[in-house]
Design an enzyme around this catalytic site. Structure first.
Site, short mmCIF file in Angstrom:
data_model
loop_
_atom_site.label_atom_id
_atom_site.label_comp_id
_atom_site.label_asym_id
_atom_site.label_seq_id
_atom_site.Cartn_x
_atom_site.Cartn_y
_atom_site.Cartn_z
N SER A 1 31.50 50.71 54.67
CA SER A 1 32.12 49.39 54.76
C SER A 1 33.63 49.49 54.68
O SER A 1 34.17 50.33 53.97
CB SER A 1 31.64 48.48 53.61
OG SER A 1 30.27 48.20 53.71
N CYS A 2 34.28 48.62 55.43
CA CYS A 2 35.69 48.31 55.20
C CYS A 2 35.78 46.79 55.24
O CYS A 2 34.77 46.12 55.02
CB CYS A 2 36.60 49.00 56.21
SG CYS A 2 36.34 48.48 57.92
N LYS A 3 36.92 46.25 55.51
CA LYS A 3 37.06 44.79 55.47
C LYS A 3 36.08 44.11 56.42
O LYS A 3 35.42 43.14 56.04
CB LYS A 3 38.50 44.40 55.82
CG LYS A 3 38.78 42.92 55.75
CD LYS A 3 40.24 42.64 56.06
CE LYS A 3 40.54 41.15 56.01
NZ LYS A 3 41.98 40.88 56.27
#
Length: 1021
Positions: A942-944
């Site tokens: 995950s990132c933003k």
């Protein structure tokens, strides 16, 4: 730099003349059509008179009227709109807006579709070629003897047997042209039916100056035959800032039969202009062959077929299974060929898929939460009349639950309005209120590797935008910070489990049923005593004794005793304090406000008694038993059985004697009188009633406290409704991703008994890899994510047997309540029967969630220099410790499990990396991912928004796996990494989210990224 517009000079008068009625005999078709550039509704299409002549469609305002527009039907595609029987769309390869046509009827639509598809020079050439073929065929002399070789070639054409497919087939195209960037379009021409299918349009990777490489795959169900021809059209591509222009470079075509019969490793074709005169370059076409094989003399075409069959059999076995079709949809595939260290080849298939779980699980969770809070409201309403303080608490619970019920019903209604096929929430929609519970950009990223020594090895990772509530924003921080600020009042110090709350409800129901029964039997005893019938009196006495013993046994519950003690302790803690409930009631417990008398029940509830004897409750139910013994003793005396009182305790004998004395003082001395029997029993029955009433009052107070306290603990004390809603929304996003990952992991490992034993004995490990910075809003996202991942500890999986193999029956379902949810994963009957017995009995599979986070962008550089990274350090340290415990348990439970011997060294390296104060220490993520795969865990990244940084991480992980496990050569590592990032599935993900094929990085930002997380030039901006 602006693009220069080129005007097409035409003879307006000549076009006007060609469109007039005088030349109507030269039109292929004419009629009224709805014409427009947008098709939001039927009213957007204006009725116009259209005439088709050659490759030009004339659009007039009315028949015989003014000419409005002419469409040149070259390098375009005509198709029906999905789900529309009367609408057509004309799309242009130049990128011009499509033109939509509305026909009057489905039959008319088919007629226009046919003539428009054939209104171009390509169609004309195909017809000319067909005529040449017919002329050549009929001009050949007829022979009575046919050789076996010719029989193989002409059998399909003569109708002796249907043409055999040559798919699956994997082709590699090498384009040599003097240009900077090249785009290739591939079409398949069926020379028997004279139809053209557009197969793909893909970019290429520049392997050398002026040399471009790409590959394509025809799946097993693709209609590709020996008589098929492949047309390759090459375009010159220029990039001017954010604009992209494409111009025609050249085309060529070849026969599948010629390709498969070729003895050379590839066939070379000239790239020619549209008129066929000028040569613009060269195209080399080859089937995939595993070089360096041991002396196999099989012809090249058979080698290719066998390899592709082995590849696609595994694809069909898994991807086309009912279970896979149920949880994956909208698949995007890319196929690569990379060289190994020993100069052989790897075939790599990258696949990115959406999942219907993105919407189905949030809907199920919302329904479960609505039902849970509705039941909670009903429970506290059924408690009846309460003291002002407790009624205030009930009002708090009701308001809290009703607020959430209203919000969740509204959200569920909005989700149900969406299309049933909705499987994707784009990054641009992450702040929308009605999509609060839906995970952002959730996809499964899967890679299949086929090499000389391995066939169909799969690697999976789930990519999802950081589980966070973007709708409520992060102005005041994330969940971790918000929950730490929320300090429950003193009356929240006691909490009860759901089992204890259920026991309390059962005890309340039992007491409510037994109390009137005991009172009724006591009245019956007094009534029978007037009859002076010994048998009847004994019968009534036995009934009363039996029900009273049941009543006393029901009250002997330690939960009642502990609850009464908790009430006293809580009231003592709340002494000299006040609280305003949601209904506006001020509960003031200060000493100066205690004026006036209160009822005994209010004293129990409000805690006015300064002292509380822990044995008081034991005395309450013991007094009921003693009162019953007194009644039995008196009845024995009345019946003339003087010997029975000796079985009573001394205190019971004294009470019975006292009752006898009182009866003698108030009644006559003769026991033979009927009124004397009743007078002797009446005081004892009254005492029994009082004792029962007192015990019931205390038990009701205690059990209502347990039920109310359980309701308060699970609602009000979780925080304000907005915080609880935020927590539920984050959990919904996390849960959807985990269920998708676990389901794919289970489907891919059903034939591994060791893995199934691991699931049943120690549970499944779920490792989240976060790339969020600890600066700005992403701190709040990381705090949300930390709480959401931790809440997964209360989730369990179980495997069930599916009713049917319909996709809806194979989707996982959710049941249970908050903190104890169970996800049921259905399997087809044939698969379910092969599971271990424990799994078939529904044994729960526990989840161990972990979160490792390392920020890699420019904001993390600011946090490390001027901010605070303690949140990241704490999260990584806690996850490292939990991972050690899981691995230790796994080693003790399954000591002979494959790959488990290397865990101690990996965990030691991970501990050192976590403890090392190093900026952007991405090695933490690499080692954690390695350990996760070693123990058959589920990987999440995950990132933003799971779009840019996630793409860098996923592609890097895939290339590292190819290097470490499949001997990808070091020289090919960088080119493979750039290829996957520039033209792979993750670029399609960017296109899907923002409509642009550019990662959202700037050159300055990338200077702060670790080197291996930087995209290739030209792929960002």
């Amino acid at each position: 730099m602006k693009m220069r517009k080129i005007k097409l000079r035409v003879n307006q008068k000549q076009l006007q003349f060609l469109s007039k009625d005088e030349t109507s005999g030269n039109f292929q078709k004419e009629g009224m059509l709805g014409v427009g550039r947008e098709v939001k509704s039927r009213t957007d299409l204006k009725q116009r008179f259209c005439r088709l002549r050659g490759n030009m469609l004339f659009i007039l305002k009315e028949q015989g009227g003014k000419l409005e527009e002419v469409l040149l039907l070259e390098r375009c595609d005509v198709m029906k709109l999905p789900g529309q029987d009367t609408q057509l769309a004309v799309t242009f390869e130049s990128g011009d807006p499509p033109v939509f046509l509305q026909c009057s009827s489905p039959l008319e639509c088919v007629s226009w579709l046919f003539v428009l598809k054939n209104a171009n020079t390509d169609s004309l050439r195909r017809r000319i070629t067909h005529l040449h073929t017919l002329i050549h065929k009929h001009s050949q002399p007829q022979h009575s003897h046919v050789t076996p070789q010719s029989l193989g070639d002409t059998g399909a054409a003569s109708g002796a047997k249907p043409a055999a497919k040559v798919s699956p087939l994997h082709l590699t195209l090498c384009v040599c042209a003097k240009t900077a960037r090249v785009q290739v379009q591939v079409c398949v021409i069926d020379t028997h039916t004279h139809t053209v299918r557009r197969h793909c349009c893909c970019r290429t990777e520049e392997t050398d100056q002026g040399v471009f490489l790409t590959s394509m795959c025809f799946l097993g169900d693709y209609p590709l035959y020996h008589h098929s021809r492949i047309k390759v059209t090459v375009y010159h591509e220029e990039e001017l800032l954010t604009h992209t222009a494409r111009s025609f470079l050249g085309f060529t075509s070849f026969s599948i039969r010629d390709l498969l019969k070729s003895k050379e490793p590839h066939i070379s074709l000239n790239l020619r202009t549209m008129d066929g005169v000028n040569e613009m370059g060269e195209v080399k076409v080859s089937c995939l062959q595993m070089e360096g094989e041991n002396g196999d003399e099989t012809p090249p075409e058979h080698k290719c077929s066998e390899l592709c069959d082995s590849l696609h059999s595994s694809i069909h076995d898994r991807d086309n299974s009912p279970t896979m079709r149920a949880v994956l949809c909208a698949q995007v595939c890319k196929v690569y060929r990379f060289q190994t260290e020993d100069q052989r080849w790897l075939l790599v298939r990258e696949q990115m898929s959406e999942t219907p779980l993105s919407f189905s699980l949030p809907k199920q969770l919302l329904s479960a939460l609505i039902q849970e809070h509705t039941c909670r409201v009903q429970e506290v309403k059924e408690l009846g009349d309460l003291s002002p303080h407790w009624d205030g608490l009930r009002h708090d619970v009701t308001n809290h639950c009703n607020y959430l019920i209203g919000c969740y019903q509204e959200t569920l209604t909005e989700l149900n309005k969406l299309s049933a096929s909705s499987c994707f929430k784009s990054s641009s929609s992450k702040s929308e209120k009605h999509l609060q519970f839906v995970p952002t950009n959730l996809h499964s990223q899967r890679m299949e590797v086929t090499g000389p020594d391995s066939t169909g090895v799969w690697y999976e990772v789930i990519t999802v935008g950081a589980p966070a509530d973007h709708h409520q924003s992060f102005k005041h921080g994330g969940l971790k910070k918000l929950l730490s600020k929320h300090t429950p009042r003193a009356d929240s110090s006691v909490s009860y489990s759901e089992d204890e709350s259920s026991r309390a409800r059962e005890l309340l129901a039992g007491v409510a049923q037994l109390q009137p029964l005991v009172f009724g039997l006591a009245e019956e005893l007094l009534a029978v005593s007037l009859e002076q019938n010994a048998a009847r009196l004994q019968e009534a006495l036995d009934g009363l004794a039996q029900q009273t013993e049941v009543f006393v046994h029901a009250l002997k519950d330690e939960l009642v005793k502990s609850a009464l003690l908790a009430i006293h302790s809580q009231c003592a803690a709340n002494y000299n304090s006040s609280h305003v409930h949601s209904n506006g009631l001020l509960c003031d417990n200060r000493s100066d406000s205690q004026d006036g008398e209160t009822s005994p029940r209010q004293r129990d509830v409000s805690g006015q008694d300064a002292e509380y004897d822990e044995e008081e409750w034991d005395m309450a139910w013991a007094n009921v038993a003693k009162s019953l013994n007194c009644i039995i003793a008196m009845s024995d005396r009345l019946l003339g059985r003087e010997d029975r009182p000796q079985d009573l305790t001394p205190s019971d004998q004294q009470e019975a004697a006292a009752g006898d004395t009182n009866s003698q003082n108030t009644g006559s001395s003769s026991l033979s009188a009927a009124s004397s029997w009743q007078e002797q029993l009446l005081p004892l029955v009254v005492t029994l009633r009082d004792c029962v009433r007192e015990a019931v009052c205390k038990a009701r107070t205690a059990m209502m406290f347990v039920i109310l306290q359980s309701a308060v603990a699970s609602t009000v004390h979780q925080g304000p409704p907005q915080i609880v809603q935020r927590r539920h929304a984050v959990f919904s996003q996390v849960l959807s991703a985990v269920v998708c990952g676990f389901t794919l992991k289970l489907y891919g490992s059903l034939e591994d008994p060791e893995f199934l034993q691991q699931l049943l004995s120690v549970g499944v490990l779920v490792q989240f890899e976060g790339l969020l910075s600890t600066y700005g809003d992403e701190v709040g996202m990381l705090e949300d994510m930390e709480v959401g991942v931790a809440d997964l500890s209360g989730v369990a999986f179980t495997i069930t047997e599916a009713k049917t193999e319909h996709p809806e029956d194979l989707l996982p379902t959710l049941c249970g309540t908050w903190g104890s949810f169970v996800v049921e994963v259905p399997l087809p009957s044939e698969t379910f029967t092969s599971l271990p017995q424990e799994a078939k009995k529904g044994r729960l599979i526990r989840v161990l969630p972990l979160l490792f986070n390392i920020g890699i962008n420019q904001q993390q550089s600011l946090a490390e220099r001027f901010g605070d990274s303690s949140l990241q350090e704490r999260v990584n340290q806690q996850s490292c410790e939990r991972l050690k415990v899981y691995c230790q348990t796994l080693r003790e439970t399954l000591p002979h499990m494959a790959g488990i011997q290397s865990l101690p060294d990996l965990l030691s390296s991970l501990s050192r990396c976590v403890e090392t104060r190093k900026r952007k220490n991405v090695e933490v993520l690499w080692i954690a991912a390695t350990v996760c795969r070693q123990v058959n865990g589920v990987r999440m990244t995950s990132c933003k928004s799971a779009k840019d940084r996630t793409a860098m991480s996923v592609t890097l992980e895939q290339c590292v796996l190819l290097r470490d496990r499949h001997t990808l050569s070091q020289q090919s590592f960088s080119s493979a990494l750039d290829c996957m990032r520039r033209d792979g599935c993750r670029m399609e993900n960017v296109q899907k989210n923002i409509g642009s094929r550019k990662f959202a990085f700037s050159g300055v930002q990338l200077l702060t990224f670790p080197k291996l997380y930087r995209p290739p030039d030209g792929s960002f901006g």
